[in-house]
Write a protein that holds these residues in place. Structure first.
Motif, PDB file in Angstrom:
ATOM      1  N   GLY A 136       7.152  11.616  -3.904  1.00 47.32           N
ATOM      2  CA  GLY A 136       6.306  11.949  -2.999  1.00 47.32           C
ATOM      3  C   GLY A 136       6.910  10.840  -1.758  1.00 47.32           C
ATOM      4  O   GLY A 136       6.175  10.751  -0.601  1.00 47.32           O
ATOM      5  N   GLY A 137       8.239  10.306  -1.906  1.00 44.94           N
ATOM      6  CA  GLY A 137       8.943   9.318  -1.085  1.00 44.94           C
ATOM      7  C   GLY A 137       9.059   9.978   0.377  1.00 44.94           C
ATOM      8  O   GLY A 137       8.926   9.317   1.205  1.00 44.94           O
ATOM      9  N   GLY A 138       9.509  11.319   0.453  1.00 41.44           N
ATOM     10  CA  GLY A 138       9.886  11.866   1.364  1.00 41.44           C
ATOM     11  C   GLY A 138       8.715  12.326   2.481  1.00 41.44           C
ATOM     12  O   GLY A 138       8.860  12.544   3.783  1.00 41.44           O
ATOM     13  N   GLY A 139       7.431  12.364   1.972  1.00 40.49           N
ATOM     14  CA  GLY A 139       6.231  12.768   2.897  1.00 40.49           C
ATOM     15  C   GLY A 139       5.897  14.097   2.867  1.00 40.49           C
ATOM     16  O   GLY A 139       6.906  14.911   2.356  1.00 40.49           O
ATOM     17  N   GLU A 140       4.989  14.563   3.612  1.00 42.55           N
ATOM     18  CA  GLU A 140       4.759  15.893   3.708  1.00 42.55           C
ATOM     19  C   GLU A 140       5.916  16.736   4.618  1.00 42.55           C
ATOM     20  O   GLU A 140       6.068  17.838   4.346  1.00 42.55           O
ATOM     21  CB  GLU A 140       3.249  16.190   4.478  1.00 42.55           C
ATOM     22  N   LEU A 141       6.150  16.143   5.563  1.00 42.07           N
ATOM     23  CA  LEU A 141       7.382  16.708   6.399  1.00 42.07           C
ATOM     24  C   LEU A 141       8.549  17.112   5.530  1.00 42.07           C
ATOM     25  O   LEU A 141       9.155  18.375   5.843  1.00 42.07           O
ATOM     26  CB  LEU A 141       7.694  15.842   7.650  1.00 42.07           C
ATOM     27  N   ALA A 142       9.005  16.320   4.648  1.00 42.82           N
ATOM     28  CA  ALA A 142      10.161  16.720   3.728  1.00 42.82           C
ATOM     29  C   ALA A 142       9.750  17.786   2.883  1.00 42.82           C
ATOM     30  O   ALA A 142      10.905  18.641   2.720  1.00 42.82           O
ATOM     31  CB  ALA A 142      10.509  15.282   2.914  1.00 42.82           C
ATOM     32  N   ARG A 143       8.347  17.799   2.404  1.00 42.53           N
ATOM     33  CA  ARG A 143       8.252  19.197   1.648  1.00 42.53           C
ATOM     34  C   ARG A 143       8.267  20.332   2.288  1.00 42.53           C
ATOM     35  O   ARG A 143       8.539  21.333   1.914  1.00 42.53           O
ATOM     36  CB  ARG A 143       6.803  18.789   0.790  1.00 42.53           C
ATOM     37  N   VAL A 144       7.704  20.385   3.603  1.00 42.90           N
ATOM     38  CA  VAL A 144       7.607  21.402   4.357  1.00 42.90           C
ATOM     39  C   VAL A 144       9.114  21.987   4.556  1.00 42.90           C
ATOM     40  O   VAL A 144       9.276  23.116   4.572  1.00 42.90           O
ATOM     41  CB  VAL A 144       6.903  21.283   5.758  1.00 42.90           C
ATOM     42  N   ARG A 145       9.917  21.013   5.001  1.00 44.25           N
ATOM     43  CA  ARG A 145      11.299  21.466   5.263  1.00 44.25           C
ATOM     44  C   ARG A 145      11.867  21.999   4.025  1.00 44.25           C
ATOM     45  O   ARG A 145      13.074  22.724   4.250  1.00 44.25           O
ATOM     46  CB  ARG A 145      12.097  20.162   5.861  1.00 44.25           C
ATOM     47  N   ALA A 146      11.686  21.278   3.183  1.00 44.42           N
ATOM     48  CA  ALA A 146      12.284  21.890   1.738  1.00 44.42           C
ATOM     49  C   ALA A 146      11.760  23.362   1.253  1.00 44.42           C
ATOM     50  O   ALA A 146      12.678  24.159   0.854  1.00 44.42           O
ATOM     51  CB  ALA A 146      12.007  20.640   0.403  1.00 44.42           C
ATOM     52  N   ARG A 147      10.620  23.602   1.538  1.00 43.80           N
ATOM     53  CA  ARG A 147      10.101  24.833   1.433  1.00 43.80           C
ATOM     54  C   ARG A 147      10.832  25.813   2.151  1.00 43.80           C
ATOM     55  O   ARG A 147      11.101  27.119   1.781  1.00 43.80           O
ATOM     56  CB  ARG A 147       8.514  25.009   1.575  1.00 43.80           C
ATOM     57  N   GLU A 148      10.798  25.500   3.317  1.00 41.62           N
ATOM     58  CA  GLU A 148      11.574  26.444   4.328  1.00 41.62           C
ATOM     59  C   GLU A 148      13.077  26.654   3.953  1.00 41.62           C
ATOM     60  O   GLU A 148      13.670  27.741   4.004  1.00 41.62           O
ATOM     61  CB  GLU A 148      11.566  25.787   5.667  1.00 41.62           C
ATOM     62  N   ARG A 149      13.709  25.497   3.430  1.00 46.29           N
ATOM     63  CA  ARG A 149      15.043  25.681   3.019  1.00 46.29           C
ATOM     64  C   ARG A 149      15.222  26.693   1.725  1.00 46.29           C
ATOM     65  O   ARG A 149      15.857  27.442   1.590  1.00 46.29           O
ATOM     66  CB  ARG A 149      15.738  24.485   2.691  1.00 46.29           C
ATOM     67  N   ALA A 150      13.968  26.463   0.773  1.00 43.35           N
ATOM     68  CA  ALA A 150      14.274  27.259  -0.433  1.00 43.35           C
ATOM     69  C   ALA A 150      13.953  28.639  -0.079  1.00 43.35           C
ATOM     70  O   ALA A 150      14.554  29.603  -0.896  1.00 43.35           O
ATOM     71  CB  ALA A 150      12.978  26.648  -1.351  1.00 43.35           C
ATOM     72  N   GLN A 151      13.305  29.095   0.947  1.00 40.74           N
ATOM     73  CA  GLN A 151      13.021  30.654   1.050  1.00 40.74           C
ATOM     74  C   GLN A 151      14.249  31.151   2.014  1.00 40.74           C
ATOM     75  O   GLN A 151      14.043  32.190   2.217  1.00 40.74           O
ATOM     76  CB  GLN A 151      11.609  30.541   1.848  1.00 40.74           C
ATOM     77  N   ALA A 152      15.037  30.160   2.461  1.00 36.60           N
ATOM     78  CA  ALA A 152      16.063  30.862   3.404  1.00 36.60           C
ATOM     79  C   ALA A 152      17.072  31.486   2.678  1.00 36.60           C
ATOM     80  O   ALA A 152      17.444  31.196   1.356  1.00 36.60           O
ATOM     81  CB  ALA A 152      16.769  29.587   4.453  1.00 36.60           C
ATOM     82  N   GLY A 153      17.666  32.631   3.077  1.00 33.89           N
ATOM     83  CA  GLY A 153      18.952  33.027   2.657  1.00 33.89           C
ATOM     84  C   GLY A 153      19.998  32.345   2.909  1.00 33.89           C
ATOM     85  O   GLY A 153      20.208  31.455   3.457  1.00 33.89           O
ATOM     86  N   TYR A 154      21.200  32.837   2.233  1.00 35.63           N
ATOM     87  CA  TYR A 154      22.575  31.717   2.103  1.00 35.63           C
ATOM     88  C   TYR A 154      23.017  31.856   3.567  1.00 35.63           C
ATOM     89  O   TYR A 154      23.510  30.933   4.060  1.00 35.63           O
ATOM     90  CB  TYR A 154      23.488  32.372   1.178  1.00 35.63           C
ATOM     91  N   GLU A 155      22.733  32.935   4.357  1.00 31.34           N
ATOM     92  CA  GLU A 155      23.358  33.017   5.847  1.00 31.34           C
ATOM     93  C   GLU A 155      22.620  32.137   6.782  1.00 31.34           C
ATOM     94  O   GLU A 155      22.947  31.825   7.904  1.00 31.34           O
ATOM     95  CB  GLU A 155      23.344  34.452   6.169  1.00 31.34           C
ATOM     96  N   GLU A 156      21.302  31.731   6.225  1.00 31.60           N
ATOM     97  CA  GLU A 156      20.376  30.658   7.155  1.00 31.60           C
ATOM     98  C   GLU A 156      20.630  29.449   6.757  1.00 31.60           C
ATOM     99  O   GLU A 156      19.887  28.710   7.376  1.00 31.60           O
ATOM    100  CB  GLU A 156      19.141  31.172   6.896  1.00 31.60           C
ATOM    101  N   CYS A 157      21.114  29.066   5.675  1.00 31.67           N
ATOM    102  CA  CYS A 157      21.352  27.598   5.160  1.00 31.67           C
ATOM    103  C   CYS A 157      22.052  26.818   6.320  1.00 31.67           C
ATOM    104  O   CYS A 157      21.512  25.452   6.520  1.00 31.67           O
ATOM    105  CB  CYS A 157      22.234  27.678   4.055  1.00 31.67           C
ATOM    106  N   GLU A 158      22.914  27.202   7.107  1.00 29.15           N
ATOM    107  CA  GLU A 158      23.394  26.381   8.194  1.00 29.15           C
ATOM    108  C   GLU A 158      22.326  25.933   9.089  1.00 29.15           C
ATOM    109  O   GLU A 158      22.398  24.783   9.877  1.00 29.15           O
ATOM    110  CB  GLU A 158      24.452  26.985   9.049  1.00 29.15           C
ATOM    111  N   GLU A 159      21.201  26.799   9.549  1.00 29.43           N
ATOM    112  CA  GLU A 159      20.201  26.256  10.193  1.00 29.43           C
ATOM    113  C   GLU A 159      19.302  25.256   9.587  1.00 29.43           C
ATOM    114  O   GLU A 159      18.700  24.621  10.310  1.00 29.43           O
ATOM    115  CB  GLU A 159      19.290  27.620  10.683  1.00 29.43           C
ATOM    116  N   HIS A 160      19.495  25.022   8.540  1.00 33.52           N
ATOM    117  CA  HIS A 160      18.846  23.960   7.865  1.00 33.52           C
ATOM    118  C   HIS A 160      19.473  22.812   7.350  1.00 33.52           C
ATOM    119  O   HIS A 160      19.052  22.001   6.674  1.00 33.52           O
ATOM    120  CB  HIS A 160      17.771  24.611   6.750  1.00 33.52           C
TER     121      HIS A 160
END
Length: 266
Positions: free
Chosen positions: A239-263
């Motif tokens: 949990g060192g990254g905090g809640e914001l890190a977890r939110v960003r990680a979930r968004e990146r996990a749900q992104a398609g490969y063509e959206e990875c650059e945005e994250h």
């Protein structure tokens, strides 16, 4: 006409005194010259020590590119100090299924059974699972690789260089305690890093480890993501990254490969 104050007289310079101060490293604004016995300046970045025998030795064959730009491996043996392999990232490896087929030459130096692997990146560790493909002589990274790809914000076209510090002439029959260690280095497409730079790095990195004068000649890898964005590393799971890190990680996990650059901007 406007009156201007007279200029101060020019001060004579004692060049002999300046040289004496410079050689002693004292005042005078001089730069201390490097003598024959002085140590070289430290490199811009550092490498961990790879395996036993890291040191001299010629670099072996490099990352050979097959059809579609997929690297089948590459190696840099350094007197038993390990081998390095290039792997360009394809869509299914950084999104969706997250299966990373390892280069065939690299599989020759992995375990003959399913075994844990520890990926080292920037002083942090990710525990992943190496799976042997049944009926085949190769395998890849499965469980845990998804977390590494997300934490490091990998995109299509990025190249990961894997350094196997204990690679020898034969496959490792018995996995070492704690898993097989693999050091990773990134050459990101958005940084303008090319496949030729990654290949040159993989050919010479093992020989350069522990030798600053060789290290400075290598192409410089891209930066790893900072620890606060990690949610899947050993430290990030706490949990060192905090809640914001977890939110960003979930968004990146749900992104398609063509959206990875945005994250990719962390």
């Amino acid at each position: 006409e406007e009156l201007r104050p007279p200029r101060p007289p020019l001060r004579s310079v004692d060049h002999a005194r300046q040289r004496a101060c410079s050689s002693r490293g004292g005042v005078g604004g001089g730069v201390t010259p490097r003598g024959k016995n002085s140590s070289p300046p430290p490199p811009l970045w550092a490498l961990p020590a790879f395996g036993g025998g890291g040191g001299g030795g010629s670099a072996g064959g490099g990352g050979r590119v097959q059809g579609g730009g997929a690297a089948r491996g590459g190696g840099a043996g350094a007197g038993g100090g390990g081998m390095a392999f290039c792997k360009p990232m394809m869509p299914s490896q950084i999104a969706g299924g997250y299966w990373l087929q390892l280069p065939r030459e690299m599989n020759d130096h992995m375990a003959e059974v399913d075994t844990p692997v520890v990926l080292h990146a920037g002083g942090h560790k990710w525990l992943v699972q190496y799976l042997r493909r049944e009926g085949h002589s190769n395998g890849g990274l499965s469980g845990g690789w998804r977390g590494f790809a997300i934490d490091q914000r990998l995109c299509v076209g990025d190249i990961v260089v894997f350094v196997h510090p204990t690679a020898g002439n034969a496959r490792t029959p018995t996995p070492p305690p704690g898993g097989i260690p693999l050091h990773t280095f990134l050459f990101r497409k958005r940084d303008g890093r090319s496949h030729s730079e990654a290949t040159l790095f993989s050919r010479q990195v093992c020989a350069a480890a522990g030798h600053p004068h060789l290290l400075r000649r290598l192409p410089r890898p891209s930066a790893f993501t900072p620890a606060p964005v990690h949610t899947h590393s050993e430290a990030g799971k706490g949990g060192g990254g905090g809640e914001l890190a977890r939110v960003r990680a979930r968004e990146r996990a749900q992104a398609g490969y063509e959206e990875c650059e945005e994250h990719a901007a962390w």
